[in-house]
Design an enzyme around this catalytic site. Structure first.
Site, PDB file in Angstrom:
ATOM      1  N   ARG A  89      -1.642  11.725  18.836  1.00 18.53           N
ATOM      2  CA  ARG A  89      -1.848  12.574  17.646  1.00 18.53           C
ATOM      3  C   ARG A  89      -1.635  14.017  18.073  1.00 18.53           C
ATOM      4  NH1 ARG A  89      -2.573  15.772  14.010  1.00 18.53           N
ATOM      5  NH2 ARG A  89      -3.725  15.409  12.082  1.00 18.53           N
ATOM      6  N   GLU A  97       0.103  13.354   4.118  1.00 22.23           N
ATOM      7  CA  GLU A  97       0.086  11.888   4.243  1.00 22.23           C
ATOM      8  C   GLU A  97       1.398  11.273   3.778  1.00 22.23           C
ATOM      9  OE1 GLU A  97      -1.993   9.044   4.902  1.00 22.23           O
ATOM     10  OE2 GLU A  97      -2.716  10.598   6.246  1.00 22.23           O
ATOM     11  N   ARG A 136      -6.707   7.721  20.106  1.00 17.48           N
ATOM     12  CA  ARG A 136      -5.358   8.264  20.238  1.00 17.48           C
ATOM     13  C   ARG A 136      -5.369   9.429  21.225  1.00 17.48           C
ATOM     14  NH1 ARG A 136      -4.206   9.209  13.878  1.00 17.48           N
ATOM     15  NH2 ARG A 136      -5.997  10.580  14.226  1.00 17.48           N
TER      16      ARG A 136
END
Ligand code: ZN
Length: 259
Positions: A89, A97, A136
């Site tokens: 990330r 999104e 992540r």
């Protein structure tokens, strides 16, 4: 009678649970769009260092990787030297999104990152925290190594993908302490993109407000009538006269009221 009572109690519990969730999601400082998905938090012992023991760190502690898949504008799957696959990330930025729900400019941001990074060799730089709650890897993505721990601004502008997303208007600043190495510069790059109406900054803003409420803890800002804004603890409350003022202070627009 008895049964009704049980059902009533269950309903109340459910409502409380629902209210608790709804009130919690937008202001946690977590990555938007991940709220509803249940993901297993990583066990501490599972945490794998970006740099294997014995391996010499590059000048900036960089780790080379190859992008095997672009999930969306700010999330990638990479293969590390040892062959291990990891989700990355990007730090300090947030693209609209494009997966579970589609926000304006989400598809464009996703397509842009795919066109720039898919299959490409990159270098990962970490900040204070190595991973987020979802396991992540948190990283600054370099298209070419910057050649030092404290790269000059022009080097960041031309070689770091996080900066590129901001400069081209594909992402907004999302500052999550303690990972703030480039946060001030990121706000400046965002301002440039906004002033030139690049990318998502060219989209029309829904009606302006006489003022906005910022939350100093979550680093988000709200319209005055947003329930999440109003729930902000008085001690964390910051008032902004304009949305530009909030954005320049590094605050991120709330996902619910979209200020
Ligand atoms: Zn809001």
């Amino acid at each position: 009678m008895h049964k009704t009572k049980v059902v009533a109690v269950l309903l109340v519990i459910l409502m409380l649970l629902a209210a608790g969730c709804a009130g919690h999601t937008p202001d946690t400082g977590q990555v938007p769009g991940t709220g509803g998905k249940v993901q297993k938090p990583p066990a501490q012992s599972q945490s794998v260092s970006l740099v294997e023991p014995g391996e010499k760190k590059g000048p900036a502690g960089l780790v080379a990787a190859t992008v095997t898949r672009v999930v969306d504008g700010d999330t990638l799957v990479v293969r590390l030297k040892d062959g291990k696959s990891e989700t990355v990330r990007l730090i300090g930025v947030n693209t609209p999104e494009s997966t579970r729900e589609v926000e304006p400019y989400g598809k464009e941001a996703s397509a842009y990152t795919r066109s720039r990074l898919d299959g490409r060799r990159i270098w990962l730089e970490r900040d204070v925290q190595e991973r987020d709650h979802y396991g992540r890897i948190l990283a600054y993505v370099w298209l070419e190594p910057p050649g030092g721990v404290d790269p000059a601004e022009d080097v960041i502008r031309s070689r770091m993908f996080n900066a590129e997303l901001l400069l081209k208007g594909y992402a907004q600043v999302m500052t999550v302490p303690p990972n703030v190495k480039y946060a001030d510069l990121f706000v400046q790059l965002q301002r440039e993109a906004r002033e030139k109406k690049r990318g998502l900054w060219g989209l029309k803003v829904k009606e302006r407000e006489p003022y906005y409420i910022g939350n100093a803890r979550s680093r988000k800002f709200h319209r005055p009538d947003c329930e999440y804004g109003r729930q902000t603890a008085p001690g964390n409350r910051v008032r902004f006269a304009t949305r530009e003022e909030a954005l320049d202070a590094g605050y991120e627009p709330c996902n619910a009221c979209k200020p």
